[in-house]
Design a protein around this motif. Structure first.
Motif, short mmCIF file in Angstrom:
data_model
loop_
_atom_site.label_atom_id
_atom_site.label_comp_id
_atom_site.label_asym_id
_atom_site.label_seq_id
_atom_site.Cartn_x
_atom_site.Cartn_y
_atom_site.Cartn_z
N TRP A 36 -3.23 -2.50 -5.30
CA TRP A 36 -2.59 -1.28 -5.75
C TRP A 36 -3.65 -0.21 -6.03
CZ3 TRP A 36 2.49 0.04 -5.92
CH2 TRP A 36 3.43 -0.98 -5.80
N SER A 37 -3.28 1.03 -5.82
CA SER A 37 -4.18 2.13 -6.12
C SER A 37 -4.51 2.15 -7.61
CB SER A 37 -3.53 3.47 -5.73
OG SER A 37 -4.21 4.56 -6.32
N PRO A 38 -5.76 2.45 -7.97
CA PRO A 38 -6.12 2.54 -9.39
C PRO A 38 -5.62 3.80 -10.08
CG PRO A 38 -8.02 3.07 -8.04
CD PRO A 38 -6.94 2.64 -7.10
N THR A 39 -5.07 4.74 -9.29
CA THR A 39 -4.65 6.02 -9.88
C THR A 39 -3.22 6.44 -9.51
OG1 THR A 39 -5.63 7.21 -8.01
CG2 THR A 39 -7.02 6.89 -9.97
N GLU A 40 -2.68 5.93 -8.41
CA GLU A 40 -1.37 6.37 -7.92
C GLU A 40 -0.32 5.30 -8.14
OE1 GLU A 40 -0.76 9.36 -6.74
OE2 GLU A 40 -2.84 10.05 -6.78
N ALA A 41 0.82 5.70 -8.70
CA ALA A 41 1.86 4.73 -9.05
C ALA A 41 2.56 4.14 -7.83
CB ALA A 41 2.89 5.39 -9.97
N GLU A 42 2.67 4.88 -6.74
CA GLU A 42 3.45 4.44 -5.59
C GLU A 42 2.59 4.18 -4.35
OE1 GLU A 42 6.47 3.56 -5.20
OE2 GLU A 42 7.40 4.14 -7.10
N VAL A 43 1.31 3.93 -4.54
CA VAL A 43 0.43 3.72 -3.39
C VAL A 43 -0.26 2.36 -3.51
CG1 VAL A 43 -1.60 4.57 -2.14
CG2 VAL A 43 0.03 6.20 -3.11
N PHE A 44 -0.23 1.59 -2.41
CA PHE A 44 -0.98 0.34 -2.37
C PHE A 44 -1.55 0.15 -0.97
CE2 PHE A 44 3.37 -0.93 -1.28
CZ PHE A 44 3.20 -1.82 -0.22
N ALA A 45 -2.53 -0.74 -0.87
CA ALA A 45 -3.19 -1.05 0.39
C ALA A 45 -2.98 -2.52 0.72
CB ALA A 45 -4.69 -0.74 0.31
N SER A 46 -3.07 -2.85 2.01
CA SER A 46 -2.95 -4.24 2.44
C SER A 46 -3.86 -4.47 3.64
CB SER A 46 -1.50 -4.57 2.82
OG SER A 46 -1.08 -3.77 3.92
N CYS A 47 -4.20 -5.72 3.88
CA CYS A 47 -4.97 -6.08 5.06
C CYS A 47 -4.34 -7.31 5.70
CB CYS A 47 -6.44 -6.33 4.73
SG CYS A 47 -6.74 -7.75 3.65
N SER A 48 -4.70 -7.56 6.97
CA SER A 48 -3.93 -8.54 7.72
C SER A 48 -4.75 -9.21 8.81
CB SER A 48 -2.70 -7.84 8.33
OG SER A 48 -2.04 -8.66 9.27
N VAL A 49 -4.20 -10.32 9.27
CA VAL A 49 -4.74 -11.01 10.45
C VAL A 49 -4.62 -10.12 11.69
CG1 VAL A 49 -4.38 -13.01 11.96
CG2 VAL A 49 -4.36 -13.30 9.47
N ASP A 50 -3.76 -9.11 11.64
CA ASP A 50 -3.64 -8.19 12.78
C ASP A 50 -4.81 -7.21 12.86
OD1 ASP A 50 -3.17 -6.18 10.90
OD2 ASP A 50 -1.03 -6.04 11.28
N ARG A 51 -5.84 -7.42 12.04
CA ARG A 51 -7.10 -6.68 12.06
C ARG A 51 -7.04 -5.31 11.39
NH1 ARG A 51 -9.37 -7.80 18.25
NH2 ARG A 51 -9.07 -10.08 18.21
N THR A 52 -5.93 -4.98 10.79
CA THR A 52 -5.78 -3.65 10.21
C THR A 52 -5.85 -3.66 8.69
OG1 THR A 52 -3.35 -3.73 10.03
CG2 THR A 52 -4.28 -2.95 12.12
N VAL A 53 -6.23 -2.50 8.16
CA VAL A 53 -6.06 -2.17 6.75
C VAL A 53 -5.06 -1.02 6.71
CG1 VAL A 53 -7.13 -1.23 4.68
CG2 VAL A 53 -8.35 -2.94 6.04
N ARG A 54 -4.03 -1.16 5.89
CA ARG A 54 -2.97 -0.16 5.83
C ARG A 54 -2.80 0.40 4.42
NH1 ARG A 54 0.75 -0.47 10.36
NH2 ARG A 54 0.01 -2.06 11.84
N ILE A 55 -2.46 1.68 4.34
CA ILE A 55 -2.14 2.34 3.08
C ILE A 55 -0.64 2.64 3.09
CG2 ILE A 55 -2.65 4.25 1.53
CD1 ILE A 55 -5.04 2.44 2.07
N TRP A 56 0.05 2.25 2.03
CA TRP A 56 1.50 2.35 1.97
C TRP A 56 1.95 3.34 0.91
CZ3 TRP A 56 4.47 -0.97 5.16
CH2 TRP A 56 3.75 -1.99 5.80
N ASP A 57 3.02 4.06 1.22
CA ASP A 57 3.78 4.82 0.25
C ASP A 57 4.91 3.91 -0.22
OD1 ASP A 57 5.59 6.42 -1.13
OD2 ASP A 57 5.31 8.15 0.18
#
Length: 486
Positions: free
Chosen positions: A307-328
């Motif tokens: 989860w973002s250290p500053t934003e209430a509705e933002v988190f990040a994830s990583c995957s075996v699909d080789r990507t890092v994603r930022i989510w709303d």
């Protein structure tokens, strides 16, 4: 070469032999390897104190050689962990490289752990230290697994044989320098299935989330147990019977990814090997509820969430699909941003708490990278990339107070500490050359390597004790602070 200390005739042959064991460390960066000898376990959990019985005062081990005139000369060799293979040499811990080093044996390996925030105060630096943690086991049968709440006390400064403790600059006198053994109290809670990952809610540390090997995520209310551990020196029962307060049973496969929001109390997300991410949170009445639909975007197993250290509705994830994603968090179909962060599985990520536009990732090839989220878009390149480790990165985490410092662990049995603000020191390297010392090919940012554990699974900084690290592995749990990780 004869050991300089062999005049002590009271030492038995075994101790003398151990003292002559070869030790090689990098003089400038204090690269060391911890003695990984196995101890016979008698209890479920046992704390060990690093007693400092070794030749930690030698920076390098002499080797025999001859100069042009045929005279014997001393040659120095830099041992680089993970790079050099020195058959027959036994490396021992250099205690002078640690301010504190303690080891703990457990009945079953802890796949995951988390430090618990406590009411002992912030920015604690005085010894002896106290730390609370929760760990989850991987036993040989599903019904044997446990969550373990731990209270570690009397974590004293590591003794140095090459220093007079009474004259040490760090000595504060009184109880700070008492040579007592570390103490451990613990409470075990039955957990069906291996504990793939465990996390404590930052706002309410007695609320624990666990990822079970049974394809379920459990949320436990262990506040009663935690309060009992905090109220020392009362006797605490070693077992506690309770059921999860809430279970997420909608995952179709097991997983590892989970995190609590540091911004919104109780907001939680978990990701599985089926590529789905679910969010849960308690109502104002304290009733837990799960979102109706998962977040979709990854095409393979979700390995980590932050989860973002500053934003209430933002988190990040990583995957075996080789990507890092930022989510709303308000949008379930597709991530807001996505970058292919590696040529292989991306295992772990960490969000910098002091510089919130910096995110670190670690992958299966042993690389960890630092990303600037201000330019995070398809085709983006990392602002820093390090290929030091030669096995998958198992954990990466920014220092909670020092924004340029980061630690990583890997399946090559190393925990490394890095300072992104450092650059190569040409003057120091020239001095090494003038002294006949080889200049190792080591990144300038690498400031410490901790070894001695096998199959390291996870590593964390303590949130309230600056520079203190914990690491869990197949052969036990370590808690330590190095001389350069304050």
């Amino acid at each position: 070469e004869e050991d300089e200390d062999d005049e002590d005739e009271d030492e038995d042959d075994e101790e003398e032999s151990d003292a002559k064991g070869a030790k090689k460390s990098l003089k400038r960066s204090r690269l060391v390897k911890v003695d990984d000898s196995d101890e016979e376990e008698e209890d479920e959990i046992e704390m060990e104190e690093e007693d400092g019985e070794g030749d930690g005062d030698e920076d390098m081990m002499d080797e025999e050689g001859y100069d042009a005139e045929g005279k014997k000369k001393v040659q120095f060799e830099v041992y680089v962990p993970g790079k050099d293979n020195i058959p027959g040499d036994e490396l021992e811990v250099d205690n002078s490289a640690y301010e504190m080093l303690h080891r703990m044996n457990v009945e079953w390996p802890l796949l995951s752990f988390d430090f618990l925030r406590d009411n002992q105060g912030q920015q604690r630096t005085k010894f002896p230290m106290t730390a609370f943690a929760v760990g989850g086991t991987e036993a040989d049968a599903a019904e044997k697994n446990k969550l373990i709440l731990m209270r570690m006390t009397q974590l004293h400064r590591t003794k140095h044989d090459d220093a007079d403790d009474s004259n040490s600059d760090d000595s504060e006198g009184g109880e700070d320098d008492l040579d007592d053994d570390p103490e451990l109290q613990h409470v075990s809670v039955s957990h069906v299935g291996s504990v793939n990952r465990v996390r404590s809610m930052p706002q309410e540390p007695g609320i624990i989330a666990s990822w079970s090997g049974q394809k379920k995520v459990h949320i436990w209310d262990l506040r009663e147990c935690y309060r009992a551990l905090e109220q020392a020196p009362t006797t605490v029962p070693t077992t506690h019977a309770c059921d999860p307060a809430f279970t997420i049973a909608r995952h179709k496969d097991e997983g590892f990814a989970m995190d609590w929001s540091p911004v919104v109390r109780g907001q939680f997300a978990s990701g599985d090997s089926d590529s789905k991410i679910y969010r849960a949170a308690p109502s104002e009445a304290g009733v837990w509820a799960l979102d109706d639909a998962p977040y979709k975007g990854h095409t393979a197993s979700v390995e980590d969430i932050q989860w973002s250290p500053t934003e209430a509705e933002v988190f990040a994830s990583c995957s075996v699909d080789r990507t890092v994603r930022i989510w709303d968090g308000r949008r379930k179909q597709g991530s807001a941003l996505s970058v292919e962060a590696a040529d292989t599985d991306v295992n772990v990520i960490s969000w910098n708490k002091k510089v919130p536009y910096l995110l670190a990732s670690g992958d299966d090839a042993g690389n960890f990278r630092v990303w600037d989220l201000r330019s995070f878009q398809p085709g983006a390149q990392p602002v820093a990339s390090f290929a030091w480790h030669n096995a998958p990165i198992t954990s990466v985490e920014w220092h909670p107070e020092q924004p340029s410092v980061i630690a990583a662990s890997a399946a090559d049995n190393q925990v490394t500490i890095w300072d992104m603000s450092l650059e190569r020191d040409a003057e120091a390297e020239a001095e090494m050359v003038s002294e006949g010392l080889p200049v190792p090919e080591i990144p300038a940012q690498l400031i410490f390597i901790h070894q001695g554990q096998k199959e390291i699974k996870e590593m964390h900084w303590h949130p309230q004790c600056p520079g203190v690290l914990g690491s869990t592995a197949a052969n036990g749990f370590n808690v330590f602070r190095t001389i350069n990780s304050a």
